[in-house]
Design a protein around this motif. Structure first.
Motif, PDB file in Angstrom:
ATOM      1  N   VAL A 198       0.863  -1.185   0.000  1.00 57.19           N
ATOM      2  CA  VAL A 198       0.000   0.000   0.000  1.00 57.19           C
ATOM      3  C   VAL A 198       0.898   1.233   0.000  1.00 57.19           C
ATOM      4  O   VAL A 198       1.798   1.362   0.825  1.00 57.19           O
ATOM      5  N   PHE A 199       0.666   2.118  -0.950  1.00 59.79           N
ATOM      6  CA  PHE A 199       1.467   3.327  -1.106  1.00 59.79           C
ATOM      7  C   PHE A 199       0.749   4.556  -0.559  1.00 59.79           C
ATOM      8  O   PHE A 199       1.344   5.380   0.115  1.00 59.79           O
ATOM      9  N   ALA A 200      -0.562   4.685  -0.861  1.00 62.63           N
ATOM     10  CA  ALA A 200      -1.332   5.851  -0.404  1.00 62.63           C
ATOM     11  C   ALA A 200      -2.808   5.486  -0.357  1.00 62.63           C
ATOM     12  O   ALA A 200      -3.293   4.714  -1.180  1.00 62.63           O
ATOM     13  N   ARG A 201      -3.504   6.064   0.609  1.00 64.07           N
ATOM     14  CA  ARG A 201      -4.949   5.845   0.747  1.00 64.07           C
ATOM     15  C   ARG A 201      -5.678   7.165   0.525  1.00 64.07           C
ATOM     16  O   ARG A 201      -5.259   8.200   1.028  1.00 64.07           O
ATOM     17  N   TYR A 202      -6.759   7.090  -0.241  1.00 65.89           N
ATOM     18  CA  TYR A 202      -7.610   8.239  -0.514  1.00 65.89           C
ATOM     19  C   TYR A 202      -9.045   7.864  -0.172  1.00 65.89           C
ATOM     20  O   TYR A 202      -9.340   6.698   0.091  1.00 65.89           O
ATOM     21  N   ASP A 203      -9.943   8.830  -0.192  1.00 66.80           N
ATOM     22  CA  ASP A 203     -11.336   8.548   0.148  1.00 66.80           C
ATOM     23  C   ASP A 203     -11.961   7.493  -0.752  1.00 66.80           C
ATOM     24  O   ASP A 203     -12.733   6.656  -0.292  1.00 66.80           O
ATOM     25  N   ASP A 204     -11.638   7.530  -2.047  1.00 67.15           N
ATOM     26  CA  ASP A 204     -12.319   6.656  -2.992  1.00 67.15           C
ATOM     27  C   ASP A 204     -11.450   5.565  -3.617  1.00 67.15           C
ATOM     28  O   ASP A 204     -11.935   4.755  -4.405  1.00 67.15           O
ATOM     29  N   HIS A 205     -10.160   5.516  -3.289  1.00 68.55           N
ATOM     30  CA  HIS A 205      -9.291   4.478  -3.839  1.00 68.55           C
ATOM     31  C   HIS A 205      -7.998   4.371  -3.033  1.00 68.55           C
ATOM     32  O   HIS A 205      -7.692   5.233  -2.211  1.00 68.55           O
ATOM     33  N   VAL A 206      -7.258   3.300  -3.305  1.00 70.44           N
ATOM     34  CA  VAL A 206      -5.966   3.072  -2.667  1.00 70.44           C
ATOM     35  C   VAL A 206      -4.941   2.870  -3.775  1.00 70.44           C
ATOM     36  O   VAL A 206      -5.197   2.164  -4.750  1.00 70.44           O
ATOM     37  N   VAL A 207      -3.772   3.499  -3.631  1.00 68.66           N
ATOM     38  CA  VAL A 207      -2.668   3.312  -4.566  1.00 68.66           C
ATOM     39  C   VAL A 207      -1.746   2.255  -3.979  1.00 68.66           C
ATOM     40  O   VAL A 207      -1.354   2.337  -2.814  1.00 68.66           O
ATOM     41  N   LEU A 208      -1.442   1.256  -4.783  1.00 67.11           N
ATOM     42  CA  LEU A 208      -0.530   0.194  -4.361  1.00 67.11           C
ATOM     43  C   LEU A 208       0.667   0.148  -5.303  1.00 67.11           C
ATOM     44  O   LEU A 208       0.646   0.732  -6.387  1.00 67.11           O
TER      45      LEU A 208
END
Length: 128
Positions: free
Chosen positions: A104-114
């Protein structure tokens, strides 16, 4: 009019990254190696599928194929293009993908960047 046929991912070790993506994506599998393909690889001085510089993932039900190709240089900057995946259960999918080797690289309200095992960015969002 052109249509999307293949997506190509650069890689330091195509066989292992192809196995990650085959496990990560529903309906995709590493294309089987028949004797003719193995002979072609041997003719190029390649011992077998583990050292194949271009590994093909084929979709079960249509859609673009995914190639993972060997490149000599390491990844240095953010991808200029990435895959966006959707899942009905985001939490369970994040657990599954990280167990396969994603980070997991970053979490946002509507998605996650991996990041895949070689550091290529991709996104996962809740959806159908």
């Amino acid at each position: 009019m052109a249509r999307l046929h293949d997506i190509v991912v650069d890689s330091a070790h195509p066989a292992s990254l192809a196995r990650f993506w085959a496990a990560a994506l529903d309906g995709y599998a590493v294309a089987p190696y028949d004797e003719a393909e193995l002979a072609r690889l041997r003719g190029l001085g390649i011992a077998g599928p583990e050292d194949d510089p271009t590994v093909l993932l084929v979709p079960r039900d249509g859609g673009p194929r995914l190639w993972v190709q060997l490149v000599p240089e390491p990844k240095r900057v953010k991808n200029r293009l990435h895959l966006d995946l959707s899942t009905p259960d985001l939490s369970a999918e994040l657990d599954r993908l990280t167990a396969l080797g994603a980070t997991v690289f970053a979490r946002y309200d509507d998605h996650v960047v991996l990041l895949d095992p070689e550091g290529n960015e991709f996104c996962v969002a809740a959806g159908a």
